[in-house]
Write a protein that holds these residues in place. Structure first.
Motif, PDB file in Angstrom:
ATOM      1  N   LEU A  88      10.863  -6.379  -7.468  1.00  0.00           N
ATOM      2  CA  LEU A  88      10.315  -6.175  -6.130  1.00  0.00           C
ATOM      3  C   LEU A  88      10.541  -7.466  -5.355  1.00  0.00           C
ATOM      4  O   LEU A  88      10.146  -8.543  -5.799  1.00  0.00           O
ATOM      5  CB  LEU A  88       8.814  -5.861  -6.206  1.00  0.00           C
ATOM      6  CG  LEU A  88       8.096  -5.634  -4.885  1.00  0.00           C
ATOM      7  CD1 LEU A  88       8.577  -4.336  -4.232  1.00  0.00           C
ATOM      8  CD2 LEU A  88       6.581  -5.584  -5.099  1.00  0.00           C
ATOM      9  N   TYR A  89      11.212  -7.380  -4.235  1.00  0.00           N
ATOM     10  CA  TYR A  89      11.481  -8.554  -3.418  1.00  0.00           C
ATOM     11  C   TYR A  89      10.511  -8.560  -2.245  1.00  0.00           C
ATOM     12  O   TYR A  89      10.477  -7.639  -1.431  1.00  0.00           O
ATOM     13  CB  TYR A  89      12.934  -8.570  -2.956  1.00  0.00           C
ATOM     14  CG  TYR A  89      13.853  -8.907  -4.097  1.00  0.00           C
ATOM     15  CD1 TYR A  89      14.302  -7.918  -4.964  1.00  0.00           C
ATOM     16  CD2 TYR A  89      14.208 -10.229  -4.368  1.00  0.00           C
ATOM     17  CE1 TYR A  89      15.105  -8.215  -6.051  1.00  0.00           C
ATOM     18  CE2 TYR A  89      15.011 -10.543  -5.451  1.00  0.00           C
ATOM     19  CZ  TYR A  89      15.449  -9.526  -6.285  1.00  0.00           C
ATOM     20  OH  TYR A  89      16.226  -9.841  -7.373  1.00  0.00           O
ATOM     21  N   LEU A  90       9.743  -9.623  -2.189  1.00  0.00           N
ATOM     22  CA  LEU A  90       8.681  -9.750  -1.199  1.00  0.00           C
ATOM     23  C   LEU A  90       9.038 -10.793  -0.155  1.00  0.00           C
ATOM     24  O   LEU A  90       9.578 -11.850  -0.469  1.00  0.00           O
ATOM     25  CB  LEU A  90       7.378 -10.156  -1.879  1.00  0.00           C
ATOM     26  CG  LEU A  90       6.777  -9.141  -2.847  1.00  0.00           C
ATOM     27  CD1 LEU A  90       5.773  -9.818  -3.770  1.00  0.00           C
ATOM     28  CD2 LEU A  90       6.114  -8.016  -2.071  1.00  0.00           C
ATOM     29  N   CYS A  91       8.714 -10.457   1.067  1.00  0.00           N
ATOM     30  CA  CYS A  91       8.850 -11.390   2.173  1.00  0.00           C
ATOM     31  C   CYS A  91       7.453 -11.756   2.641  1.00  0.00           C
ATOM     32  O   CYS A  91       6.565 -10.897   2.696  1.00  0.00           O
ATOM     33  CB  CYS A  91       9.642 -10.721   3.296  1.00  0.00           C
ATOM     34  SG  CYS A  91       9.610 -11.586   4.864  1.00  0.00           S
ATOM     35  N   ALA A  92       7.243 -13.017   2.940  1.00  0.00           N
ATOM     36  CA  ALA A  92       5.954 -13.471   3.455  1.00  0.00           C
ATOM     37  C   ALA A  92       6.189 -14.310   4.695  1.00  0.00           C
ATOM     38  O   ALA A  92       7.142 -15.101   4.740  1.00  0.00           O
ATOM     39  CB  ALA A  92       5.208 -14.285   2.409  1.00  0.00           C
ATOM     40  N   GLY A 109       4.735  -8.748   3.150  1.00  0.00           N
ATOM     41  CA  GLY A 109       5.142  -7.392   3.479  1.00  0.00           C
ATOM     42  C   GLY A 109       5.009  -6.506   2.256  1.00  0.00           C
ATOM     43  O   GLY A 109       4.614  -6.963   1.181  1.00  0.00           O
ATOM     44  N   PRO A 110       5.361  -5.231   2.393  1.00  0.00           N
ATOM     45  CA  PRO A 110       5.214  -4.276   1.277  1.00  0.00           C
ATOM     46  C   PRO A 110       6.270  -4.439   0.198  1.00  0.00           C
ATOM     47  O   PRO A 110       6.104  -3.919  -0.903  1.00  0.00           O
ATOM     48  CB  PRO A 110       5.345  -2.923   1.962  1.00  0.00           C
ATOM     49  CG  PRO A 110       6.184  -3.200   3.164  1.00  0.00           C
ATOM     50  CD  PRO A 110       5.817  -4.578   3.614  1.00  0.00           C
ATOM     51  N   GLY A 111       7.349  -5.163   0.497  1.00  0.00           N
ATOM     52  CA  GLY A 111       8.382  -5.391  -0.505  1.00  0.00           C
ATOM     53  C   GLY A 111       9.507  -4.373  -0.474  1.00  0.00           C
ATOM     54  O   GLY A 111       9.377  -3.276   0.080  1.00  0.00           O
ATOM     55  N   THR A 112      10.618  -4.758  -1.077  1.00  0.00           N
ATOM     56  CA  THR A 112      11.766  -3.873  -1.301  1.00  0.00           C
ATOM     57  C   THR A 112      11.974  -3.787  -2.801  1.00  0.00           C
ATOM     58  O   THR A 112      12.148  -4.807  -3.467  1.00  0.00           O
ATOM     59  CB  THR A 112      13.050  -4.398  -0.640  1.00  0.00           C
ATOM     60  OG1 THR A 112      12.898  -4.378   0.776  1.00  0.00           O
ATOM     61  CG2 THR A 112      14.250  -3.557  -1.045  1.00  0.00           C
ATOM     62  N   ARG A 113      11.937  -2.571  -3.335  1.00  0.00           N
ATOM     63  CA  ARG A 113      12.148  -2.373  -4.762  1.00  0.00           C
ATOM     64  C   ARG A 113      13.640  -2.230  -5.014  1.00  0.00           C
ATOM     65  O   ARG A 113      14.252  -1.256  -4.584  1.00  0.00           O
ATOM     66  CB  ARG A 113      11.408  -1.124  -5.229  1.00  0.00           C
ATOM     67  CG  ARG A 113      11.712  -0.711  -6.657  1.00  0.00           C
ATOM     68  CD  ARG A 113      11.129  -1.642  -7.680  1.00  0.00           C
ATOM     69  NE  ARG A 113       9.676  -1.714  -7.637  1.00  0.00           N
ATOM     70  CZ  ARG A 113       8.958  -2.575  -8.349  1.00  0.00           C
ATOM     71  NH1 ARG A 113       9.547  -3.435  -9.142  1.00  0.00           N
ATOM     72  NH2 ARG A 113       7.645  -2.568  -8.255  1.00  0.00           N
ATOM     73  N   LEU A 114      14.241  -3.217  -5.684  1.00  0.00           N
ATOM     74  CA  LEU A 114      15.669  -3.204  -5.991  1.00  0.00           C
ATOM     75  C   LEU A 114      15.864  -2.836  -7.458  1.00  0.00           C
ATOM     76  O   LEU A 114      15.276  -3.460  -8.338  1.00  0.00           O
ATOM     77  CB  LEU A 114      16.296  -4.569  -5.712  1.00  0.00           C
ATOM     78  CG  LEU A 114      17.757  -4.746  -6.160  1.00  0.00           C
ATOM     79  CD1 LEU A 114      18.675  -3.823  -5.388  1.00  0.00           C
ATOM     80  CD2 LEU A 114      18.195  -6.198  -6.014  1.00  0.00           C
ATOM     81  N   THR A 115      16.684  -1.848  -7.689  1.00  0.00           N
ATOM     82  CA  THR A 115      17.054  -1.453  -9.048  1.00  0.00           C
ATOM     83  C   THR A 115      18.545  -1.645  -9.208  1.00  0.00           C
ATOM     84  O   THR A 115      19.337  -1.139  -8.418  1.00  0.00           O
ATOM     85  CB  THR A 115      16.696   0.020  -9.319  1.00  0.00           C
ATOM     86  OG1 THR A 115      15.287   0.213  -9.113  1.00  0.00           O
ATOM     87  CG2 THR A 115      17.058   0.411 -10.739  1.00  0.00           C
TER      88      THR A 115
ATOM     89  N   GLU B  39      -2.339  -4.150  -4.869  1.00  0.00           N
ATOM     90  CA  GLU B  39      -2.486  -2.781  -5.345  1.00  0.00           C
ATOM     91  C   GLU B  39      -1.110  -2.234  -5.712  1.00  0.00           C
ATOM     92  O   GLU B  39      -0.082  -2.717  -5.231  1.00  0.00           O
ATOM     93  CB  GLU B  39      -3.148  -1.923  -4.277  1.00  0.00           C
ATOM     94  CG  GLU B  39      -4.569  -2.385  -3.956  1.00  0.00           C
ATOM     95  CD  GLU B  39      -5.177  -1.652  -2.791  1.00  0.00           C
ATOM     96  OE1 GLU B  39      -5.994  -0.722  -3.034  1.00  0.00           O
ATOM     97  OE2 GLU B  39      -4.847  -1.978  -1.645  1.00  0.00           O
ATOM     98  N   SER B  40      -1.112  -1.211  -6.519  1.00  0.00           N
ATOM     99  CA  SER B  40       0.135  -0.642  -7.020  1.00  0.00           C
ATOM    100  C   SER B  40       1.044  -0.208  -5.874  1.00  0.00           C
ATOM    101  O   SER B  40       0.619   0.504  -4.964  1.00  0.00           O
ATOM    102  CB  SER B  40      -0.170   0.556  -7.919  1.00  0.00           C
ATOM    103  OG  SER B  40       1.016   1.118  -8.434  1.00  0.00           O
ATOM    104  N   GLY B  41       2.296  -0.686  -5.913  1.00  0.00           N
ATOM    105  CA  GLY B  41       3.276  -0.292  -4.911  1.00  0.00           C
ATOM    106  C   GLY B  41       3.166  -1.013  -3.582  1.00  0.00           C
ATOM    107  O   GLY B  41       3.860  -0.665  -2.627  1.00  0.00           O
ATOM    108  N   LYS B  42       2.299  -2.028  -3.532  1.00  0.00           N
ATOM    109  CA  LYS B  42       2.110  -2.756  -2.273  1.00  0.00           C
ATOM    110  C   LYS B  42       2.365  -4.243  -2.470  1.00  0.00           C
ATOM    111  O   LYS B  42       2.384  -4.746  -3.594  1.00  0.00           O
ATOM    112  CB  LYS B  42       0.698  -2.544  -1.739  1.00  0.00           C
ATOM    113  CG  LYS B  42       0.372  -1.096  -1.389  1.00  0.00           C
ATOM    114  CD  LYS B  42      -1.029  -0.982  -0.808  1.00  0.00           C
ATOM    115  CE  LYS B  42      -1.350   0.453  -0.441  1.00  0.00           C
ATOM    116  NZ  LYS B  42      -2.728   0.580   0.119  1.00  0.00           N
ATOM    117  N   GLY B  43       2.534  -4.955  -1.352  1.00  0.00           N
ATOM    118  CA  GLY B  43       2.664  -6.397  -1.417  1.00  0.00           C
ATOM    119  C   GLY B  43       1.306  -7.054  -1.576  1.00  0.00           C
ATOM    120  O   GLY B  43       0.270  -6.431  -1.332  1.00  0.00           O
ATOM    121  N   PRO B  44       1.261  -8.298  -2.006  1.00  0.00           N
ATOM    122  CA  PRO B  44      -0.008  -9.016  -2.146  1.00  0.00           C
ATOM    123  C   PRO B  44      -0.745  -9.109  -0.813  1.00  0.00           C
ATOM    124  O   PRO B  44      -0.133  -9.358   0.229  1.00  0.00           O
ATOM    125  CB  PRO B  44       0.421 -10.401  -2.637  1.00  0.00           C
ATOM    126  CG  PRO B  44       1.759 -10.186  -3.273  1.00  0.00           C
ATOM    127  CD  PRO B  44       2.406  -9.109  -2.465  1.00  0.00           C
TER     128      PRO B  44
END
Lengths: 117, 111
Positions: A88-92, A109-115, B39-44
């Protein structure tokens, strides 16, 4: 007031490919940081951008690069993808203060899930 | 090397009880410390932070304590609710440096 947004939400790539992830900071913020979060672990700092320049970098290879635009949005690029880049790549985003010496609290942010297959 | 870590990977509490999540750090040069909830599936999600020149800070139902002598940080959640179930991370932030996260503690609230 929009928070931090990221796109896409999910992405599937194959080994050796290249990927670009995007981030728009929270309104009023000027600094963007990128993190990689493997499953079951805490986020790991990749790098931080301020005034369109990379200011700090974590322990990540040169395959990871980024960019910040005049509107403060940012991109994360990863070349020659490996299976281990799946995460999961997170941007802050945050606001620089004290004439750029330190940053205020980072909001994610909510993140980008990279597979990577 | 310097690190931020958590004492327990999981914590299970009864709804209505108080929760205490602990964190140890080894770098005394940190500018401030932050607690995030994921939480699951979310950012901090930012919960509360504390500067290195403070010992205690209170928010809504949460209190962070900083003991610089033993390099220990804790997050106390009062009257824990099912919506508090998540993974909690402590992080240290140094001036002009990156933010370092611990591995996280999973809090489960039993009804």
């Amino acid at each position: 007031d929009a928070g931090v947004t990221q796109s896409p939400t999910h992405l599937i790539k194959t080994r050796g490919q290249q990927v670009t992830l995007r981030c728009s900071p929270k309104s009023g913020h000027d600094t963007v940081s990128w993190y990689q979060q493997a499953l079951g672990q805490g986020p790991q700092f990749i790098f931080q951008y301020y005034e369109e320049e990379e200011r700090q970098r974590g322990n990540f290879p040169d395959r990871f690069s980024g960019h910040q635009f005049p509107n403060y949005s940012s991109e994360l690029n990863v070349n020659a993808l490996l299976l281990g880049d799946s995460a999961l790549y997170l941007c802050a985003s945050s606001l620089r203060r004290d004439r750029g010496v330190s940053t205020d609290t980072q909001y994610f942010g909510p993140g980008t899930r990279l597979t990577v297959l | 090397g310097e690190s931020v870590g958590l004492h327990l990977p999981t914590l299970s509490v009864q709804e209505g009880d108080n929760s205490i999540i602990n964190c140890a750090y080894s770098n005394s040069a940190s500018d401030y410390f932050i607690w995030y909830k994921q939480e699951s599936g979310k950012g901090p999600q930012f919960i509360i932070d504390i500067r290195s020149n403070m010992d205690k800070r209170q928010g809504q139902r949460v209190t962070v304590l900083l003991n610089k002598t033993v390099k220990h940080l804790s997050l106390q959640i009062a009257a824990t609710q099912p919506g508090d179930s998540a993974v909690y991370f402590c992080a240290e932030n140094k001036v002009n440096n990156d933010m370092r996260f611990g591995a996280g503690t999973r809090l489960t609230v039993k009804p």
